[in-house]
Design an enzyme around this catalytic site. Structure first.
Site, short mmCIF file in Angstrom:
data_model
loop_
_atom_site.label_atom_id
_atom_site.label_comp_id
_atom_site.label_asym_id
_atom_site.label_seq_id
_atom_site.Cartn_x
_atom_site.Cartn_y
_atom_site.Cartn_z
N GLU A 145 0.23 -10.64 -3.46
CA GLU A 145 1.32 -11.90 -3.50
C GLU A 145 0.75 -12.81 -4.80
OE1 GLU A 145 2.05 -14.29 -0.25
OE2 GLU A 145 1.22 -12.53 0.99
N TYR B 112 0.83 -1.20 -0.14
CA TYR B 112 -0.05 0.06 -0.08
C TYR B 112 0.96 1.29 0.01
CZ TYR B 112 -4.08 -2.87 1.24
OH TYR B 112 -4.95 -3.77 1.49
P1 TTP Z 1 2.07 -7.50 3.22
O1 TTP Z 1 2.95 -8.22 2.01
O2 TTP Z 1 2.07 -8.26 4.46
O3 TTP Z 1 3.10 -6.28 3.54
P2 TTP Z 1 3.59 -5.19 2.80
O4 TTP Z 1 3.52 -5.46 1.25
O5 TTP Z 1 3.04 -4.02 3.18
O6 TTP Z 1 5.10 -5.44 3.26
P3 TTP Z 1 6.14 -6.30 3.14
O7 TTP Z 1 7.52 -5.53 2.32
O8 TTP Z 1 6.54 -6.71 4.31
O9 TTP Z 1 5.58 -7.44 2.07
O10 TTP Z 1 0.72 -7.04 2.96
C1 TTP Z 1 0.41 -6.51 1.79
C2 TTP Z 1 -0.90 -5.20 2.03
O11 TTP Z 1 -1.86 -5.60 2.74
C3 TTP Z 1 -0.19 -4.21 2.78
O12 TTP Z 1 0.72 -3.28 1.99
C4 TTP Z 1 -1.18 -3.55 3.68
C5 TTP Z 1 -2.25 -4.69 3.56
N1 TTP Z 1 -2.48 -5.09 5.06
C6 TTP Z 1 -3.42 -4.90 5.80
O13 TTP Z 1 -4.48 -4.32 5.13
N2 TTP Z 1 -3.58 -5.45 6.88
C7 TTP Z 1 -2.78 -6.32 7.63
O14 TTP Z 1 -2.77 -6.85 8.74
C8 TTP Z 1 -1.64 -6.42 6.81
C9 TTP Z 1 -0.44 -7.49 7.48
C10 TTP Z 1 -1.39 -5.80 5.53
#
Ligand code: TTP
Ligand code: MG
Length: 605
Positions: free
Chosen positions: A121, A33
Site C-alpha cells: 500500500e 503475494y
Molecule cells: P492485503 O493487501 O491485505 O491483501 P492482498 O493484497 O493479498 O489482497 P487484496 O486484493 O485484498 O488487497 O495484504 C497484502 C499482502 O500481505 C498479502 O498479499 C499477503 C500479506 N498478508 C500477510 O502476510 N498476512 C496477513 O494476515 C494478511 C492480511 C496479508
C-alpha cells in the site's frame, strides 16, 4: 452527539477553502503475494492459488476467492473449500519486498510525496501536481473510475474538480505499475488519507473509487465496526465496545464528555474526527528504513550452542536484506526475549555495538561479506549475547533478534576521500553508542579506525584512481586542525584525490561545517536535498574560478574544492595578513603558526 452537532460538523466541510485543499491517492496491490507468484510463474494465473505461510493461507488470487478462500484461512479449511487450490509457500519474503520497492519507485516518478504502508500500500499526496495541471487545463475534467455516491450538492471550494483530476492521475499511476511491472492495483481518491484508504477497496480488483468530502460523514456512518477505522487498534476497540460504542455511527453520536472520560482529551478528539471522516495527517515521504532486522521466536532455547545456531541462521537472512538495501551497516543490535520461569513472564532486552564497515565489501556493485567477515559478525553477536545472558546461570529464551541499526551510504569513488571521512564519522559515532554497548574496549570499536577501509570494485561511476591512504588521513587531520607535529608532512593533494563527484562534494561541505561545530554524527539517511549546494557544484563542474589564485596553486585542485573552501582561500590570498601567510611566497608557509588551508597548495618539489 446531537443531530445539531452532526449537522454543524458536516456543514464545516462545505465552508472552508482550506478544508479540502489536499488530493490524496491510496493505492493497494490486488492479492499482492499471489500476483508476485503469478508474475514469476504465469501458469499459476489460470488456477486458484493460495499463498501459504505455516498452516495459513495468507492470501489467494481472485480465482481462488471465487471458491470462498479468504485471507488467513487455515490451509485445511481452504483445501476443503477448494480441493484444487494450488498452494505456494510464501514464507520467504524477498520477492515480495523487491516487488514492493519497485512499485514504490514507480510511484516516486511523479515527484509527489509517497508514503509506503506495509508492502503493498502507498499513499501519494498529489495536491501540488493537481494544482499544476489545473493551471494548464481549460477543458472540463471528468472522473476516472467510480464515484462513491455522487453528491447532489457540490462543494464550492473546487475540491470536486481537483479530486477528479487526482482520479486521472491515480489511473495513470495504476496503468504505469501494470505496464512496467505487471501488477493490477486498486486506488482510493479523497481529500484525506483516511477516506482515500477506506474507499480504495470498494471496487476490487483493478479499479478505483473517488469520494468527495461532503460524503465523508455518510460513508463513515455505514462502517459496521469502529475497528474498520485504520488507526483504531484492538485495545481502543475494546475500550469503545465496553462503552457500547460498536459501530462508527455510534462513535459519531457519542458525546465528547463520555469519550473524554475514557480517553485522553487528544484521543477523544481524534476518535471523534476520524468517525466523521476527518483526518489531517500528512503523507510522509518514506525514506529508507532506519534499521533492518529479523527475529525468530520459538518455544524455549536454553543452550548456548542452540542460540548460536539461531543467530547464524538469522545472520544469513539478514545479510541478504542488507545486500538488497545497499547501505553499509555500522551498528548491530542483538535482542533476546527472556522467559522468567518462576514468574511465568517474559521480557525483551537488547544490546548494540558498532561494527566495522570494512567487514562489508562490494563486489560487482553488490554488498558482500566474506567468510571471515561473517565470523567476525558472529563473534560480535555472541559477545553481545554474553553481555545479556549470564551463562553461569540457567536461561530460557523465546526469541532472538538481529538488526543492523545504523548505516553509511555507499561511496561512489573507490576509496574516495569521502570514504575516509565517513570512517571518521563512524569513529565519532562509537562514542554515541558506548553506553549502550558497554564494551568500550571491544574489537568493534578498534575495528572502526580511520585505517580501516572499504575495498571496492570499480563501478561505472568509479573512475578515479585509488589514492594513497596516508594522504587522506593527513587531509582529515588537517581539517580537524591538528597541530603541525601531528601531521607527518605537508599535504600535496593530487587532482585525483580531490576530484569529487557532486554527492561527495556535498558531503565534504557538510563535513566541514560539522567538524567546525564539532557535532559530527553518523549519517544513516540518504543525502539530503542537493539544492543548497547546487551553485557550488555548478562552479566546480564548469571549471571553477581560479582567476585570483596565486601562480603556484594547482588550479585543478582548487577547482575541485567546495565553494566555501574556495572563498576561504581567496579571502586569505587577498588579505595575507589575516592568514599570516605571504601571498607570493608559498615556501614560507611552513613558518605559518596556524594550520590553514593554504598548506594544501605547497607545490610539489
Ligand atoms: P492485503 O493487501 O491485505 O491483501 P492482498 O493484497 O493479498 O489482497 P487484496 O486484493 O485484498 O488487497 O495484504 C497484502 C499482502 O500481505 C498479502 O498479499 C499477503 C500479506 N498478508 C500477510 O502476510 N498476512 C496477513 O494476515 C494478511 C492480511 C496479508
Ligand atoms: Mg493488497
Amino acid at each position: 452527539m446531537t443531530d445539531r452537532n452532526m449537522e454543524s460538523s458536516s456543514s464545516s466541510y462545505m465552508g472552508s477553502q482550506n478544508e479540502h485543499i489536499k488530493s490524496i491517492i491510496h493505492i493497494d496491490v490486488d492479492c499482492f503475494y499471489a500476483q508476485v507468484e503469478m508474475i514469476r510463474n504465469p501458469e499459476l494465473r489460470s488456477q486458484p492459488l493460495g499463498i501459504q505461510q505455516k498452516n495459513i493461507v495468507v492470501t489467494s488470487n481472485y480465482e481462488a476467492r471465487k471458491f470462498g478462500i479468504q485471507k488467513c484461512m487455515l490451509v485445511c479449511d481452504a483445501l476443503k473449500a477448494c480441493p484444487n487450490l494450488k498452494l505456494v509457500n510464501g514464507e520467504d519474503l524477498r520477492e515480495y519486498r523487491t516487488a514492493s520497492s519497485k512499485i514504490f519507485m514507480v510511484l516516486q516518478s511523479w515527484k509527489c510525496p509517497v508514503e509506503k504502508l506495509g508492502l503493498d500500500e502507498n499513499y501519494i499526496d498529489v495536491t501540488n501536481l493537481v494544482k499544476e495541471r489545473l493551471k494548464n487545463t481549460s477543458n472540463s475534467i471528468t472522473i476516472s473510475g467510480h464515484i462513491y455516491n455522487e453528491p447532489s450538492v457540490e462543494c464550492t471550494c473546487g475540491c470536486h474538480t481537483r479530486l477528479k483530476l487526482a482520479s486521472q492521475i491515480a489511473n495513470e499511476m495504476r496503468y504505469k505499475i501494470y505496464d512496467e511491472l505487471g501488477f493490477t492495483t486498486c486506488a482510493g481518491i479523497a481529500h484525506n488519507k483516511l477516506l482515500a484508504k477506506l474507499v480504495c477497496p470498494l471496487h476490487k480488483p483493478n479499479d478505483q473509487t473517488t469520494i468527495f468530502p461532503e460524503d465523508g460523514v455518510n460513508f463513515m456512518s455505514n462502517l459496521q465496526s469502529v475497528r474498520s477505522i485504520p488507526s483504531i487498534g484492538l485495545k481502543t476497540t475494546e475500550a469503545l465496545i465496553s462503552q457500547k460504542i460498536i459501530t462508527v455511527s455510534d462513535l459519531q453520536q457519542v458525546s465528547m464528555e463520555l469519550l473524554k472520560k475514557h480517553f485522553s482529551a487528544d484521543m477523544a478528539v481524534r476518535l471523534k474526527t476520524l468517525s466523521l471522516g476527518e483526518d489531517n495527517t500528512p503523507v510522509k515521504q518514506t525514506g529508507r528504513p532506519q534499521s533492518i532486522g529479523l527475529e525468530d521466536s520459538f518455544k524455549t532455547v536454553s543452550v548456548k550452542s542452540e542460540v548460536e545456531e539461531k543467530f547464524a541462521a538469522l545472520l544469513q537472512r539478514l545479510l541478504i536484506l542488507v545486500r538488497e538495501d545497499g547501505r553499509i551497516p555500522v551498528s548491530l543490535r542483538v535482542t533476546l526475549r527472556k522467559k522468567d520461569v518462576k514468574r511465568l513472564s517474559s521480557h525483551r532486552e537488547s544490546r548494540q555495538c558498532q561494527v566495522s564497515p570494512s567487514i562489508f565489501t562490494i563486489n560487482n556493485g553488490a554488498l558482500t561479506v566474506t567468510e571471515a567477515g561473517q565470523q567476525k559478525l558472529m563473534s560480535t553477536i555472541m559477545r553481545l549475547f554474553t553481555k545479556l545472558i549470564d551463562l553461569s546461570k540457567p536461561f530460557h529464551l523465546t526469541l532472538v533478534g538481529l538488526a543492523f541499526t545504523k548505516f553509511q551510504e555507499r561511496m561512489t569513488g573507490r576509496s574516495s576521500i569521502v570514504n575516509y571521512l565517513m570512517n571518521d564519522i563512524s569513529v565519532q559515532s562509537v562514542l554515541n553508542i558506548q553506553n549502550d554497548c558497554d564494551t568500550s574496549t571491544s574489537m568493534d570499536y578498534s575495528a572502526v579506525s580511520p585505517s580501516s577501509s572499504t575495498t571496492t570494485d570499480l563501478s561505472d561511476a568509479e573512475v578515479e584512481p585509488s589514492p594513497k591512504k596516508p594522504k587522506k588521513v593527513t587531509w582529515i587531520a588537517k581539517r580537524r586542525c591538528l597541530s603541525k607535529e601531528e601531521i607527518a608532512s605537508p599535504s600535496k593533494l593530487k587532482v585525483g584525490e580531490l576530484r569529487l563527484n557532486s554527492k561527495e562534494l556535498e558531503k565534504v561541505s557538510e563535513l566541514r561545517l560539522n567538524s567546525r561545530d564539532r557535532s559530527l554524527t553518523p549519517r544513516a539517511s540518504p543525502a539530503r536535498d542537493m539544492s543548497d549546494n547546487s551553485e557550488a557544484m555548478k562552479d566546480v563542474a564548469e571549471g571553477g574560478n581560479c582567476g585570483d589564485c596565486p601562480s603556484y596553486v594547482d588550479k585543478e585542485v582548487f577547482n575541485a574544492l567546495p565553494e566555501d573552501m574556495q572563498h576561504e582561500l581567496k579571502a586569505m590570498w587577498k588579505n595575507p595578513s589575516n592568514s599570516e601567510l605571504p601571498r607570493s611566497s608559498p615556501r614560507n608557509m611552513n613558518k605559518s603558526k596556524s594550520n590553514t588551508l593554504l598548506k594544501y597548495f605547497v607545490p610539489n618539489k
